[in-house]
Write a protein that holds these residues in place. Sequence first.
Motif, PDB file in Angstrom:
ATOM      1  N   ALA A  26       0.848  -1.202   0.000  1.00 10.47           N
ATOM      2  CA  ALA A  26       0.000   0.000   0.000  1.00 10.47           C
ATOM      3  C   ALA A  26       0.878   1.244   0.000  1.00 10.47           C
ATOM      4  CB  ALA A  26      -0.916  -0.030   1.216  1.00 10.47           C
ATOM      5  N   GLY A  27       0.563   2.171  -0.887  1.00 12.40           N
ATOM      6  CA  GLY A  27       1.297   3.434  -0.954  1.00 12.40           C
ATOM      7  C   GLY A  27       2.568   3.381  -1.778  1.00 12.40           C
ATOM      8  N   SER A  28       2.906   2.194  -2.321  1.00 16.79           N
ATOM      9  CA  SER A  28       4.140   2.107  -3.121  1.00 16.79           C
ATOM     10  C   SER A  28       3.907   2.727  -4.494  1.00 16.79           C
ATOM     11  CB  SER A  28       4.610   0.656  -3.231  1.00 16.79           C
ATOM     12  OG  SER A  28       3.596  -0.146  -3.784  1.00 16.79           O
ATOM     13  N   HIS A  29       5.012   3.132  -5.118  1.00 16.44           N
ATOM     14  CA  HIS A  29       4.961   3.863  -6.401  1.00 16.44           C
ATOM     15  C   HIS A  29       5.993   3.169  -7.298  1.00 16.44           C
ATOM     16  CE1 HIS A  29       4.442   7.003  -9.205  1.00 16.44           C
ATOM     17  NE2 HIS A  29       5.132   7.971  -8.642  1.00 16.44           N
ATOM     18  N   ALA A 175      -0.681  11.260  -1.471  1.00 16.47           N
ATOM     19  CA  ALA A 175      -1.999  10.899  -0.905  1.00 16.47           C
ATOM     20  C   ALA A 175      -2.049   9.427  -0.471  1.00 16.47           C
ATOM     21  CB  ALA A 175      -3.088  11.179  -1.932  1.00 16.47           C
ATOM     22  N   GLY A 176      -0.950   8.690  -0.673  1.00 12.15           N
ATOM     23  CA  GLY A 176      -0.879   7.306  -0.188  1.00 12.15           C
ATOM     24  C   GLY A 176      -1.466   6.271  -1.118  1.00 12.15           C
ATOM     25  N   LYS A 177      -1.721   6.659  -2.387  1.00 11.04           N
ATOM     26  CA  LYS A 177      -2.251   5.662  -3.325  1.00 11.04           C
ATOM     27  C   LYS A 177      -1.139   4.719  -3.779  1.00 11.04           C
ATOM     28  CE  LYS A 177      -5.982   8.630  -4.829  1.00 11.04           C
ATOM     29  NZ  LYS A 177      -7.012   7.972  -4.037  1.00 11.04           N
ATOM     30  N   THR A 178      -1.555   3.522  -4.168  1.00 14.71           N
ATOM     31  CA  THR A 178      -0.613   2.541  -4.715  1.00 14.71           C
ATOM     32  C   THR A 178      -0.608   2.703  -6.232  1.00 14.71           C
ATOM     33  OG1 THR A 178      -1.298   1.057  -2.943  1.00 14.71           O
ATOM     34  CG2 THR A 178      -0.065   0.068  -4.773  1.00 14.71           C
ATOM     35  N   GLN A 188      13.399   8.613 -16.490  1.00 11.65           N
ATOM     36  CA  GLN A 188      12.140   8.940 -15.796  1.00 11.65           C
ATOM     37  C   GLN A 188      11.962   8.042 -14.573  1.00 11.65           C
ATOM     38  OE1 GLN A 188       8.879   8.276 -18.503  1.00 11.65           O
ATOM     39  NE2 GLN A 188       9.077  10.380 -19.260  1.00 11.65           N
ATOM     40  N   VAL A 189      12.230   6.763 -14.751  1.00 14.10           N
ATOM     41  CA  VAL A 189      12.048   5.807 -13.650  1.00 14.10           C
ATOM     42  C   VAL A 189      12.960   6.185 -12.488  1.00 14.10           C
ATOM     43  CG1 VAL A 189      12.275   3.397 -12.950  1.00 14.10           C
ATOM     44  CG2 VAL A 189      11.328   3.950 -15.207  1.00 14.10           C
ATOM     45  N   ARG A 190      14.242   6.438 -12.799  1.00 12.38           N
ATOM     46  CA  ARG A 190      15.191   6.775 -11.732  1.00 12.38           C
ATOM     47  C   ARG A 190      14.782   8.051 -10.999  1.00 12.38           C
ATOM     48  NH1 ARG A 190      19.602   3.489 -12.746  1.00 12.38           N
ATOM     49  NH2 ARG A 190      19.925   3.022 -14.956  1.00 12.38           N
ATOM     50  N   ALA A 191      14.226   9.014 -11.740  1.00 12.64           N
ATOM     51  CA  ALA A 191      13.919  10.314 -11.139  1.00 12.64           C
ATOM     52  C   ALA A 191      12.614  10.316 -10.342  1.00 12.64           C
ATOM     53  CB  ALA A 191      13.858  11.381 -12.233  1.00 12.64           C
ATOM     54  N   HIS A 192      11.649   9.483 -10.725  1.00 13.91           N
ATOM     55  CA  HIS A 192      10.295   9.655 -10.159  1.00 13.91           C
ATOM     56  C   HIS A 192       9.695   8.427  -9.491  1.00 13.91           C
ATOM     57  CE1 HIS A 192       9.817  13.654 -11.955  1.00 13.91           C
ATOM     58  NE2 HIS A 192      10.433  13.158 -13.011  1.00 13.91           N
ATOM     59  N   TYR A 193      10.300   7.245  -9.632  1.00 14.29           N
ATOM     60  CA  TYR A 193       9.638   6.033  -9.140  1.00 14.29           C
ATOM     61  C   TYR A 193      10.544   5.346  -8.107  1.00 14.29           C
ATOM     62  CZ  TYR A 193       6.520   7.055 -12.973  1.00 14.29           C
ATOM     63  OH  TYR A 193       5.636   7.699 -13.800  1.00 14.29           O
TER      64      TYR A 193
END
Length: 238
Positions: A26-29, A175-178, A188-193
Amino acid sequence: MIEVEHLTLCYRDRAAVHALTGRFVAGSHTAVVGPNGAGKSTLLAALAGVKQPDEGHIHRHGAIAYLAQLSTLDKQFPLTVRELALAGTWQRRGAWRGLAKADCLRADAALDRVGLSDFTQAPISNLSGGQLQRARFARLIVEDADVLLLDEPFANVDTETIANLLAVQDDWHRAGKTQITVLHDMSQVRAHYPQTLLLAQSALAWGDTPEVLTPENLQEANRRAQHWRNDATWCQEC
Ligand SMILES: Nc1ncnc2c1ncn2[C@@H]1O[C@H](COP(=O)(O)OP(=O)(O)OP(=O)(O)O)[C@@H](O)[C@H]1O
């Protein structure tokens, strides 16, 4: 939260995803990356419930929203931009129950968030690819699901739109969404996820992004891809 247990997904006699086990907490991105044909879209379709497991199980907790690839949307469908955003209310109220004023206010606020306030009455056929993707994100904002599944949301989308939609994803993260997002752009992945699943039919690595996107793991993914596509080249860093 979504948990998969020994998940295998097939097309006829061929496994697209094989024996995948793990958990999107839960809450992972999480970014889902991997070579062409690695099974990323197939996995997302299964998590969304659109494709059924051939083996194994998927445990879902909370409401799920799914954004399939942009190319799957028929732009000629007679909808205005506001109506597309309002489609995010269907889950909650059912397709045939009347709209409340609050629904329209939510849709307009979502369209404002993605920079489409001036287009609410426009037919979706008038939108550029980037504008259409903004409208589809507005639908997700209105839907307000606990888990968001996004398949290549930035493919064929302009850089200004990408920056806007990445900021929307940052809002969802706060907001804690998954969130589970299929992507191809490693920078993009390295910078934002913060988390990444590196998929090559099965999980080659799954965890914190810097530990997953190592040169060794990326090379191994490329090596595995040679088995199913001799001309597979997917990662410019290898
Ligand atoms: N509808 C289908 N019928 C038969 N085979 C399919 C179908 N959809 C996908 N496949 C096959 O399943 C495998 C995984 O495809 P999938 O689209 O999930 O990969 P992907 O990682 O999303 O690829 P890409 O990065 O190219 O979008 C591929 O070998 C593909 O050819």
